[in-house]
Design an enzyme around this catalytic site. Structure first.
Site, PDB file in Angstrom:
ATOM      1  N   THR A 298      -6.966  -0.352  -2.383  1.00 24.30           N
ATOM      2  CA  THR A 298      -5.919  -1.360  -2.195  1.00 24.30           C
ATOM      3  C   THR A 298      -6.108  -2.140  -0.893  1.00 24.30           C
ATOM      4  O   THR A 298      -5.184  -2.797  -0.424  1.00 24.30           O
ATOM      5  CB  THR A 298      -4.518  -0.713  -2.232  1.00 24.30           C
ATOM      6  OG1 THR A 298      -4.423   0.255  -1.173  1.00 24.30           O
ATOM      7  CG2 THR A 298      -4.256  -0.034  -3.570  1.00 24.30           C
TER       8      THR A 298
ATOM      9  N   ASP B 195       0.840  -1.204   0.000  1.00 30.39           N
ATOM     10  CA  ASP B 195       0.000   0.000   0.000  1.00 30.39           C
ATOM     11  C   ASP B 195       0.875   1.254   0.000  1.00 30.39           C
ATOM     12  O   ASP B 195       0.534   2.261  -0.632  1.00 30.39           O
ATOM     13  CB  ASP B 195      -0.908   0.034   1.234  1.00 30.39           C
ATOM     14  CG  ASP B 195      -1.853  -1.141   1.294  1.00 30.39           C
ATOM     15  OD1 ASP B 195      -1.415  -2.219   1.733  1.00 30.39           O
ATOM     16  OD2 ASP B 195      -3.020  -0.987   0.894  1.00 30.39           O
TER      17      ASP B 195
END
Ligand code: BDR
Ligand code: CA
Length: 314
Positions: A121, A15
């Site tokens: 995400t 991320d």
């Protein structure tokens, strides 16, 4: 003109890589957090750390959902370590987050900005909650580009990928919303591994951001080597950002995708109609596509973009 985006995330090593790509190349209107790689308080802490690390503290952060919509998940996973971001020596972040909930912040940005794309995400809880709390907002979202699912195998179960499995009901809301969706799944993200010489190239950039990224990738790689026998860290989440930066890295095929919500062995699976089957009269059989699914990736082109991006950070 940079493309306006919101990034909903659960940092998580990969991320962080997604945040760095988005902040450099896109008009990143905000970061919203969700539980996943660690509990919500920790993924939010990791997001605050990341924006300070990279000198991008002007990007607002709002915290969102701590739990999936229906089932119960323990978010203390082993893949990303106890902090969700093990590897670098982390400083205590000082930057404050917004006082409103991610769901309301996402709504505000989408409502006030033309053509915002959402990049997701983590699990899709925040996005599903926005769609439920603000019916009609879907028509203002230009697209959702998400890391999740798979055309082939899973990771958390034989058939389910973590972000979808963590909240399949939320994924169902998103995939049935009618919004343009790009699904970037394990079938492509596992082809892009941070092998040792790439990690060394990143470390050699020498900036504090690049060194921290190399430290993150060393830890993440060791975990994926140990637990899955992979040659290095999979670059899952940054690959969900690249379609908005360079459309030559991933190729997509339109498919009908449903989220398995009932299967005893298949809960959280992305069931993709990959048959390309036709009716007798030549028209496509099956249900019309609701997502563009990533089917191939140009690995070298990805790394060129990623390494070049890191060189812009302090
Ligand atoms: C996804 O799950 C998380 O571990 C990663 O951050 C990525 O978003 C991969 O299945
Ligand atoms: Ca993630």
């Amino acid at each position: 003109m940079k493309i306006p985006v919101l990034l909903d995330c659960d940092p998580g090593h990969d991320d962080v890589m997604a945040i760095l790509l988005a902040a450099q190349h896109l008009d990143l209107k905000g970061l919203t957090t969700v539980s996943g790689n660690a509990p919500l308080a920790q993924t939010t802490y990791n997001t605050r750390y990341t924006v300070e690390l990279a000198g991008i503290t002007h990007i607002p952060i709002a915290a969102g959902a701590s739990h999936p919509m229906v089932h119960t998940v323990d978010f203390t996973g082993d893949i990303h370590g106890e902090s969700g971001l093990d590897g670098p020596v982390m400083h205590e972040p000082e930057v404050a987050i917004r006082s409103d909930h991610a769901v309301d912040f996402i709504h505000e940005v989408v409502d006030q900005t033309d053509g915002v794309h959402i990049i997701a995400t983590g699990m899709l809880t925040n996005i599903a909650l926005v769609l439920r709390r603000y019916p009609g907002i879907h028509s203002k979202i230009a697209s959702i580009c998400l890391m999740g699912g798979s055309l082939t195998h899973g990771n958390v179960t034989p058939v389910a990928e973590f972000n979808i499995w963590a909240d399949p009901e939320a994924a169902h809301v998103v995939f049935t919303s009618g919004i343009s969706i790009k699904m970037v799944g394990l079938n492509v993200t596992r082809q892009v591994s941070a092998i040792p010489n790439i990690r060394q190239d990143i470390r050699d950039i020498g900036s504090h951001t690049a060194v921290a990224v190399a430290d993150m990738l060393d830890f993440f790689s060791a975990q994926l080597e140990k637990l899955y026998g992979l040659p290095g860290a999979s670059m899952h989440d940054p690959l969900a950002v690249v379609p908005l930066i360079d459309d030559r890295i991933l190729t997509f095929q339109p498919m009908h995708v449903v989220i398995e919500l009932a299967g005893t062995h298949t809960y959280g699976m992305t069931v993709c109609d990959y048959r390309e089957r036709k009716n007798e009269d030549g028209t496509p059989a099956g249900k019309p596509p609701n997502a563009d699914v990533a089917v191939s990736v140009d690995v070298d082109r990805f790394w060129a973009l990623f390494l070049d991006t890191l060189k812009h950070y302090p």
